[in-house]
Write a protein that holds these residues in place. Structure first.
Motif, PDB file in Angstrom:
ATOM      1  N   CYS A 120       0.862  -1.175   0.000  1.00  0.00           N
ATOM      2  CA  CYS A 120       0.000   0.000   0.000  1.00  0.00           C
ATOM      3  C   CYS A 120       0.903   1.231   0.000  1.00  0.00           C
ATOM      4  CB  CYS A 120      -0.897   0.020   1.236  1.00  0.00           C
ATOM      5  SG  CYS A 120      -2.001  -1.382   1.323  1.00  0.00           S
ATOM      6  N   ALA A 121       0.611   2.176  -0.859  1.00  0.00           N
ATOM      7  CA  ALA A 121       1.427   3.393  -0.944  1.00  0.00           C
ATOM      8  C   ALA A 121       0.669   4.558  -0.324  1.00  0.00           C
ATOM      9  CB  ALA A 121       1.759   3.703  -2.401  1.00  0.00           C
ATOM     10  N   TYR A 122       1.364   5.304   0.499  1.00  0.00           N
ATOM     11  CA  TYR A 122       0.800   6.490   1.131  1.00  0.00           C
ATOM     12  C   TYR A 122       1.621   7.687   0.676  1.00  0.00           C
ATOM     13  CZ  TYR A 122      -1.459   3.030   4.032  1.00  0.00           C
ATOM     14  OH  TYR A 122      -2.196   1.962   4.464  1.00  0.00           O
ATOM     15  N   VAL A 123       0.948   8.673   0.087  1.00  0.00           N
ATOM     16  CA  VAL A 123       1.636   9.826  -0.494  1.00  0.00           C
ATOM     17  C   VAL A 123       1.243  11.091   0.269  1.00  0.00           C
ATOM     18  CG1 VAL A 123       1.960  11.194  -2.589  1.00  0.00           C
ATOM     19  CG2 VAL A 123       1.595   8.723  -2.757  1.00  0.00           C
ATOM     20  N   ASP A 124       2.234  11.837   0.711  1.00  0.00           N
ATOM     21  CA  ASP A 124       2.016  13.121   1.371  1.00  0.00           C
ATOM     22  C   ASP A 124       1.958  14.185   0.271  1.00  0.00           C
ATOM     23  OD1 ASP A 124       2.279  15.607   2.614  1.00  0.00           O
ATOM     24  OD2 ASP A 124       3.796  14.922   4.025  1.00  0.00           O
ATOM     25  N   GLY A 125       0.760  14.659  -0.025  1.00  0.00           N
ATOM     26  CA  GLY A 125       0.568  15.607  -1.114  1.00  0.00           C
ATOM     27  C   GLY A 125       1.319  16.912  -0.935  1.00  0.00           C
ATOM     28  N   PHE A 126       1.415  17.405   0.303  1.00  0.00           N
ATOM     29  CA  PHE A 126       2.125  18.655   0.571  1.00  0.00           C
ATOM     30  C   PHE A 126       3.593  18.528   0.184  1.00  0.00           C
ATOM     31  CE2 PHE A 126       4.598  21.502   3.267  1.00  0.00           C
ATOM     32  CZ  PHE A 126       3.931  22.711   3.108  1.00  0.00           C
TER      33      PHE A 126
ATOM     34  N   GLU B  95       6.222  21.597  -7.661  1.00  0.00           N
ATOM     35  CA  GLU B  95       6.272  23.056  -7.748  1.00  0.00           C
ATOM     36  C   GLU B  95       7.441  23.519  -8.617  1.00  0.00           C
ATOM     37  OE1 GLU B  95       5.431  26.497  -4.542  1.00  0.00           O
ATOM     38  OE2 GLU B  95       7.059  25.138  -4.007  1.00  0.00           O
ATOM     39  N   THR B  96       8.559  22.818  -8.532  1.00  0.00           N
ATOM     40  CA  THR B  96       9.749  23.226  -9.281  1.00  0.00           C
ATOM     41  C   THR B  96       9.880  22.532 -10.640  1.00  0.00           C
ATOM     42  OG1 THR B  96      11.058  21.546  -8.169  1.00  0.00           O
ATOM     43  CG2 THR B  96      11.041  23.740  -7.188  1.00  0.00           C
ATOM     44  N   LYS B  97       9.096  21.480 -10.848  1.00  0.00           N
ATOM     45  CA  LYS B  97       9.150  20.750 -12.121  1.00  0.00           C
ATOM     46  C   LYS B  97       7.732  20.589 -12.670  1.00  0.00           C
ATOM     47  CE  LYS B  97      13.342  18.418 -10.967  1.00  0.00           C
ATOM     48  NZ  LYS B  97      13.858  17.578  -9.966  1.00  0.00           N
ATOM     49  N   PRO B  98       7.183  21.658 -13.254  1.00  0.00           N
ATOM     50  CA  PRO B  98       5.796  21.638 -13.711  1.00  0.00           C
ATOM     51  C   PRO B  98       5.477  20.514 -14.695  1.00  0.00           C
ATOM     52  CG  PRO B  98       6.763  23.826 -13.997  1.00  0.00           C
ATOM     53  CD  PRO B  98       7.846  22.917 -13.523  1.00  0.00           C
ATOM     54  N   ALA B  99       6.466  20.047 -15.421  1.00  0.00           N
ATOM     55  CA  ALA B  99       6.211  18.963 -16.389  1.00  0.00           C
ATOM     56  C   ALA B  99       5.784  17.665 -15.700  1.00  0.00           C
ATOM     57  CB  ALA B  99       7.455  18.720 -17.236  1.00  0.00           C
TER      58      ALA B  99
END
Length: 92
Positions: A13-19, A27-31
């Motif tokens: 199970c993967a848990y991702v911290d969106g912040f 934020e630094t790599k819009p692509a």
């Protein structure tokens, strides 16, 4: 001698911290803003594993603002969440 049994891939199970994902990478790599969390986890973080659950922990941009008229940032966030949900990522 024990009979040979079929091996199942381990489930992860993967848990991702969106912040942190946003402020450290997106934020630094819009692509990369539309990267597939499911593909990232399946191919690069947990190759060969079954990935039944991905949970994306986040907060709404300006949660006290009007919900009837979204700001451009809120509209982009909602679109991103819909895209994640379409790949069976659970938004928390």
């Amino acid at each position: 001698m024990l009979p040979e049994t079929a091996t199942r891939p381990r489930e992860v199970c993967a848990y991702v911290d969106g912040f942190n994902l946003y402020h450290r990478l997106l934020e630094t790599k819009p692509a990369l803003k539309w990267l597939s969390l499911r593909k990232l986890a399946a191919e690069h973080l947990f190759p060969g594993s079954a990935l039944p659950v991905i949970k994306f922990f986040t907060a709404r941009i300006d949660p006290h603002a009007s919900t009837t008229v979204l700001t451009p940032k809120q509209a982009r966030q909602s679109a991103y969440w819909r895209a994640l949900e379409s790949t069976n990522v659970e938004i928390i």
